[in-house]
Scaffold this motif. Structure first.
Motif, mmCIF file in Angstrom:
data_model
loop_
_atom_site.group_PDB
_atom_site.id
_atom_site.type_symbol
_atom_site.label_atom_id
_atom_site.label_comp_id
_atom_site.label_asym_id
_atom_site.label_seq_id
_atom_site.Cartn_x
_atom_site.Cartn_y
_atom_site.Cartn_z
ATOM 1 N N GLY A 38 -11.260 -8.055 -7.338
ATOM 2 C CA GLY A 38 -10.341 -8.077 -8.473
ATOM 3 C C GLY A 38 -9.282 -7.012 -8.333
ATOM 4 N N TYR A 39 -8.110 -7.260 -8.919
ATOM 5 C CA TYR A 39 -6.994 -6.320 -8.821
ATOM 6 C C TYR A 39 -6.048 -6.516 -10.000
ATOM 7 N N ILE A 40 -5.156 -5.586 -10.184
ATOM 8 C CA ILE A 40 -4.149 -5.671 -11.244
ATOM 9 C C ILE A 40 -3.031 -6.579 -10.739
ATOM 10 N N PRO A 41 -2.596 -7.543 -11.557
ATOM 11 C CA PRO A 41 -1.532 -8.453 -11.120
ATOM 12 C C PRO A 41 -0.297 -7.696 -10.623
ATOM 13 N N ARG A 42 0.348 -8.278 -9.628
ATOM 14 C CA ARG A 42 1.595 -7.768 -9.047
ATOM 15 C C ARG A 42 1.401 -6.548 -8.147
ATOM 16 N N SER A 43 0.158 -6.175 -7.862
ATOM 17 C CA SER A 43 -0.048 -5.001 -7.011
ATOM 18 C C SER A 43 -0.042 -5.379 -5.534
ATOM 19 N N VAL A 44 0.301 -4.392 -4.721
ATOM 20 C CA VAL A 44 0.303 -4.519 -3.262
ATOM 21 C C VAL A 44 -0.820 -3.627 -2.753
ATOM 22 N N ASN A 45 -1.679 -4.165 -1.888
ATOM 23 C CA ASN A 45 -2.784 -3.370 -1.360
ATOM 24 C C ASN A 45 -2.336 -2.580 -0.135
ATOM 25 N N ILE A 46 -2.307 -1.249 -0.296
ATOM 26 C CA ILE A 46 -2.032 -0.327 0.806
ATOM 27 C C ILE A 46 -3.141 0.717 0.736
ATOM 28 N N PRO A 47 -4.229 0.526 1.514
ATOM 29 C CA PRO A 47 -5.373 1.445 1.425
ATOM 30 C C PRO A 47 -4.965 2.908 1.579
ATOM 31 N N LEU A 48 -5.683 3.772 0.878
ATOM 32 C CA LEU A 48 -5.351 5.199 0.839
ATOM 33 C C LEU A 48 -5.117 5.799 2.215
ATOM 34 N N ASP A 49 -5.971 5.462 3.188
ATOM 35 C CA ASP A 49 -5.821 6.093 4.498
ATOM 36 C C ASP A 49 -4.568 5.649 5.251
ATOM 37 N N THR A 50 -3.838 4.670 4.704
ATOM 38 C CA THR A 50 -2.600 4.211 5.338
ATOM 39 C C THR A 50 -1.363 4.494 4.496
ATOM 40 N N ALA A 52 0.359 7.280 3.579
ATOM 41 C CA ALA A 52 1.390 8.159 4.137
ATOM 42 C C ALA A 52 2.174 7.450 5.236
ATOM 43 N N ALA A 53 1.475 6.774 6.140
ATOM 44 C CA ALA A 53 2.145 6.065 7.227
ATOM 45 C C ALA A 53 2.993 4.913 6.692
ATOM 46 N N ALA A 54 2.463 4.191 5.713
ATOM 47 C CA ALA A 54 3.198 3.047 5.156
ATOM 48 C C ALA A 54 4.516 3.484 4.521
ATOM 49 N N PHE A 55 4.454 4.521 3.693
ATOM 50 C CA PHE A 55 5.660 4.950 2.983
ATOM 51 C C PHE A 55 6.615 5.754 3.866
ATOM 52 N N ALA A 56 6.185 6.068 5.087
ATOM 53 C CA ALA A 56 7.064 6.717 6.058
ATOM 54 C C ALA A 56 7.741 5.678 6.961
ATOM 55 N N MET A 57 7.317 4.414 6.865
ATOM 56 C CA MET A 57 7.888 3.345 7.704
ATOM 57 C C MET A 57 9.353 3.099 7.361
ATOM 58 N N VAL A 58 10.081 2.559 8.323
ATOM 59 C CA VAL A 58 11.437 2.098 8.023
ATOM 60 C C VAL A 58 11.298 0.846 7.166
ATOM 61 N N PRO A 59 12.283 0.560 6.307
ATOM 62 C CA PRO A 59 12.163 -0.575 5.376
ATOM 63 C C PRO A 59 11.817 -1.911 6.041
ATOM 64 N N GLU A 60 12.386 -2.201 7.194
ATOM 65 C CA GLU A 60 12.122 -3.484 7.860
ATOM 66 C C GLU A 60 10.658 -3.592 8.286
ATOM 67 N N GLU A 61 10.121 -2.499 8.801
ATOM 68 C CA GLU A 61 8.724 -2.483 9.235
ATOM 69 C C GLU A 61 7.792 -2.635 8.030
ATOM 70 N N PHE A 62 8.114 -1.949 6.931
ATOM 71 C CA PHE A 62 7.327 -2.026 5.698
ATOM 72 C C PHE A 62 7.278 -3.463 5.194
ATOM 73 N N LYS A 63 8.460 -4.105 5.127
ATOM 74 C CA LYS A 63 8.521 -5.485 4.625
ATOM 75 C C LYS A 63 7.746 -6.434 5.536
ATOM 76 N N ALA A 64 7.844 -6.234 6.842
ATOM 77 C CA ALA A 64 7.122 -7.085 7.785
ATOM 78 C C ALA A 64 5.612 -6.946 7.606
ATOM 79 N N LYS A 65 5.144 -5.728 7.360
ATOM 80 C CA LYS A 65 3.703 -5.482 7.245
ATOM 81 C C LYS A 65 3.142 -5.887 5.888
ATOM 82 N N TYR A 66 3.869 -5.574 4.797
ATOM 83 C CA TYR A 66 3.323 -5.785 3.445
ATOM 84 C C TYR A 66 3.936 -6.956 2.688
ATOM 85 N N GLY A 67 5.009 -7.542 3.233
ATOM 86 C CA GLY A 67 5.609 -8.706 2.587
ATOM 87 C C GLY A 67 6.449 -8.410 1.367
ATOM 88 N N VAL A 68 6.719 -7.143 1.136
ATOM 89 C CA VAL A 68 7.550 -6.741 -0.011
ATOM 90 C C VAL A 68 8.535 -5.676 0.456
#
Length: 119
Positions: A38-50, A52-68
């Motif tokens: 279960g999860y809160i609607p509209r949330s994106v799953n980015i596990p805690l251990d990732t 820092a790396a996720a939010f340091a990604m360039v926008p294109e890489e972030f969108k490719a990995k998380y779809g947003v």
């Protein structure tokens, strides 16, 4: 860093954002196994251990990995949550360190959300 105090958001304020805001960027930092239950609607799953790396990604890489689209550093409605509140606070702190000045933690976390939503 301007402040070491983690800003928090209440259930009521988050519920209003989930229902009405086009700018909400809600991040679930739990494991995939937890999210599968279960999860809160509209949330994106980015596990805690990732986070820092996720939010340091360039926008294109972030969108490719998380779809947003990666939120800008001044995103007005960037909210992190977990199961009980601690991991969400850690993730919010990591976001502050990366320059996300408005990041907030939903301290009630999924436990409170699911209880209030009757899940």
């Amino acid at each position: 860093m301007a402040s070491s105090v983690i800003k928090e958001i209440s259930y009521e304020d988050l519920k209003a954002l989930v229902e009405k805001s086009q700018n909400l960027f809600l991040v679930d930092v739990r494991t995939k196994e937890e999210v599968d239950k279960g999860y809160i609607p509209r949330s994106v799953n980015i596990p805690l251990d990732t986070v820092a790396a996720a939010f340091a990604m360039v926008p294109e890489e972030f969108k490719a990995k998380y779809g947003v689209t990666k939120p800008p550093l001044d995103a007005p409605e960037l909210v992190f949550y977990c199961q009980l509140g601690r991991r969400g606070a850690v993730a919010t702190g990591k976001a502050y360190e990366l320059g996300y000045v408005n990041a907030r933690n939903y301290a009630g976390a999924y436990n409170e959300w699911s209880a209030k939503e009757g899940k």
